[in-house]
Design a protein around this motif. Structure first.
Motif, PDB file in Angstrom:
ATOM      1  N   ARG A  71     -11.430  -4.326  11.519  1.00  0.00           N
ATOM      2  CA  ARG A  71     -11.364  -3.400  10.559  1.00  0.00           C
ATOM      3  C   ARG A  71     -10.803  -2.125  10.656  1.00  0.00           C
ATOM      4  O   ARG A  71     -10.474  -1.639   9.994  1.00  0.00           O
ATOM      5  N   HIS A  72     -10.718  -1.726  12.263  1.00  0.00           N
ATOM      6  CA  HIS A  72     -10.030  -0.506  12.365  1.00  0.00           C
ATOM      7  C   HIS A  72      -8.584  -0.919  11.941  1.00  0.00           C
ATOM      8  O   HIS A  72      -7.822   0.230  11.977  1.00  0.00           O
ATOM      9  N   LEU A  73      -8.006  -2.219  12.114  1.00  0.00           N
ATOM     10  CA  LEU A  73      -6.596  -2.433  11.765  1.00  0.00           C
ATOM     11  C   LEU A  73      -6.462  -2.039  10.199  1.00  0.00           C
ATOM     12  O   LEU A  73      -5.608  -1.184   9.948  1.00  0.00           O
ATOM     13  N   LEU A  74      -7.497  -2.664   9.362  1.00  0.00           N
ATOM     14  CA  LEU A  74      -7.608  -2.153   7.737  1.00  0.00           C
ATOM     15  C   LEU A  74      -7.288  -0.695   7.559  1.00  0.00           C
ATOM     16  O   LEU A  74      -6.775  -0.022   6.868  1.00  0.00           O
TER      17      LEU A  74
ATOM     18  N   LYS B 266       0.746  -1.272   0.206  1.00  0.00           N
ATOM     19  CA  LYS B 266      -0.068  -0.026  -0.195  1.00  0.00           C
ATOM     20  C   LYS B 266       0.871   1.267   0.155  1.00  0.00           C
ATOM     21  O   LYS B 266       0.560   2.189  -0.692  1.00  0.00           O
ATOM     22  N   LEU B 267       2.093   1.113   0.623  1.00  0.00           N
ATOM     23  CA  LEU B 267       2.733   2.350   0.668  1.00  0.00           C
ATOM     24  C   LEU B 267       3.386   2.507  -0.535  1.00  0.00           C
ATOM     25  O   LEU B 267       3.665   3.588  -1.039  1.00  0.00           O
ATOM     26  N   GLN B 268       3.868   1.538  -1.193  1.00  0.00           N
ATOM     27  CA  GLN B 268       4.443   1.706  -2.612  1.00  0.00           C
ATOM     28  C   GLN B 268       3.458   2.059  -3.616  1.00  0.00           C
ATOM     29  O   GLN B 268       3.742   3.011  -4.410  1.00  0.00           O
ATOM     30  N   MET B 269       1.993   1.829  -3.483  1.00  0.00           N
ATOM     31  CA  MET B 269       1.107   2.190  -4.285  1.00  0.00           C
ATOM     32  C   MET B 269       1.044   3.819  -4.127  1.00  0.00           C
ATOM     33  O   MET B 269       0.923   4.422  -5.134  1.00  0.00           O
ATOM     34  N   SER B 270       1.062   4.221  -2.897  1.00  0.00           N
ATOM     35  CA  SER B 270       1.120   5.652  -2.735  1.00  0.00           C
ATOM     36  C   SER B 270       2.276   6.423  -3.375  1.00  0.00           C
ATOM     37  O   SER B 270       2.022   7.650  -3.803  1.00  0.00           O
TER      38      SER B 270
ATOM     39  N   ILE C 189      -4.198   1.134   8.532  1.00  0.00           N
ATOM     40  CA  ILE C 189      -3.180   0.807   7.390  1.00  0.00           C
ATOM     41  C   ILE C 189      -3.566   1.688   6.123  1.00  0.00           C
ATOM     42  O   ILE C 189      -2.712   2.365   5.302  1.00  0.00           O
ATOM     43  N   TRP C 190      -4.703   1.781   5.711  1.00  0.00           N
ATOM     44  CA  TRP C 190      -5.221   2.662   4.625  1.00  0.00           C
ATOM     45  C   TRP C 190      -4.936   4.215   4.901  1.00  0.00           C
ATOM     46  O   TRP C 190      -4.185   4.818   4.039  1.00  0.00           O
ATOM     47  N   SER C 191      -5.028   4.520   6.141  1.00  0.00           N
ATOM     48  CA  SER C 191      -4.777   5.818   6.294  1.00  0.00           C
ATOM     49  C   SER C 191      -3.195   6.204   6.508  1.00  0.00           C
ATOM     50  O   SER C 191      -2.851   7.201   6.095  1.00  0.00           O
ATOM     51  N   LEU C 192      -2.518   5.326   7.251  1.00  0.00           N
ATOM     52  CA  LEU C 192      -1.222   5.569   7.345  1.00  0.00           C
ATOM     53  C   LEU C 192      -0.299   5.469   5.864  1.00  0.00           C
ATOM     54  O   LEU C 192       0.795   5.871   6.056  1.00  0.00           O
ATOM     55  N   THR C 193      -0.961   5.032   4.922  1.00  0.00           N
ATOM     56  CA  THR C 193       0.032   4.544   3.799  1.00  0.00           C
ATOM     57  C   THR C 193      -0.669   5.550   2.669  1.00  0.00           C
ATOM     58  O   THR C 193       0.318   6.439   1.949  1.00  0.00           O
ATOM     59  N   GLN C 194      -2.089   5.702   2.498  1.00  0.00           N
ATOM     60  CA  GLN C 194      -2.400   6.729   1.557  1.00  0.00           C
ATOM     61  C   GLN C 194      -2.409   8.197   1.938  1.00  0.00           C
ATOM     62  O   GLN C 194      -2.280   8.961   1.073  1.00  0.00           O
ATOM     63  N   HIS C 195      -2.089   8.443   3.328  1.00  0.00           N
ATOM     64  CA  HIS C 195      -1.811   9.660   3.681  1.00  0.00           C
ATOM     65  C   HIS C 195      -0.839  10.354   2.705  1.00  0.00           C
ATOM     66  O   HIS C 195      -0.833  11.540   2.393  1.00  0.00           O
TER      67      HIS C 195
END
Length: 204
Positions: A155-158, A96-100, A161-167
């Motif tokens: 779900r909060h774990l997911l 996910k971080l690589q995609m960002s 992850i989305w928040s901390l990478t897509q940010h």
């Protein structure tokens, strides 16, 4: 574009050019702020020529979102239930971080649509994404029940992850300004790995 015959090489190239230009425009201005004229100009085509391939701004946006959703779901689909849990989660974080880093425009396009209430992809969110998250939650729950990771809300774990990478993509300008002269991605994965290893380490 007419569907009675296969598109020519030039037609395929023009469609790809339009979608690439539209990605730039939509990621900067969102759906509401973008115009057909802006997209045609960015694509280097006349407005009538562009409308030959896509009849409306909505059609272009829908095509981009359709392609993007699959791209966005693929890293989560790669999560291996039989793998080592923390390593599997960290591999997902890294993807996910690589995609960002490599696809910031796509991330912002997706974020803009969600912020506007997801009117053009609510069905996909309610079906494809929901089903995949349901499956992932079961995998996380199984790992927790086996004592392989600490018990946290799946779900909060997911979401975290989305928040901390897509940010890094969605707030790219802010991140770059605040991290200067350091590369924002240079230490990001090291930080995230430390964070998730400590949080998910099973309790003795």
């Amino acid at each position: 574009m007419p569907k009675d015959r296969s598109p020519t090489r030039i037609q395929k190239r023009n469609r790809a050019t339009i979608l690439e230009a539209a990605l730039d425009v939509f990621s900067q201005h969102g759906f509401r702020g973008a115009t057909v004229d802006q997209i045609a100009s960015a694509a280097g085509l006349s407005k009538p020529n562009m409308l030959y391939y896509f009849p409306s701004k909505e059609a272009i946006f829908t095509e981009l979102l359709s392609e993007l959703l699959d791209t966005w779901l693929d890293p989560l689909r790669e999560l291996d239930p039989s793998g080592e849990p923390i390593e599997e989660i960290l591999a997902y974080v890294q993807r996910k971080l690589q995609m960002s880093q490599e696809m910031p425009r796509e991330s912002r396009l997706f974020a803009n649509e969600i912020v506007q209430g997801a009117p053009r992809m609510i069905e996909e969110l309610s079906t494809d994404l929901r089903a995949l998250v349901d499956e992932t939650e079961q995998v996380f729950e199984a790992w927790m029940a086996a004592g392989k990771i600490a018990r946290v809300h799946p779900r909060h774990l997911l979401f975290s992850i989305w928040s901390l990478t897509q940010h890094y993509a969605d707030f790219e300008v802010q991140v770059q300004v605040l991290m200067q002269p350091e590369d924002p991605f240079a230490g990001a994965m090291e930080f995230l790995e430390t964070l998730y290893r400590r949080m998910l380490a099973p309790q003795p």
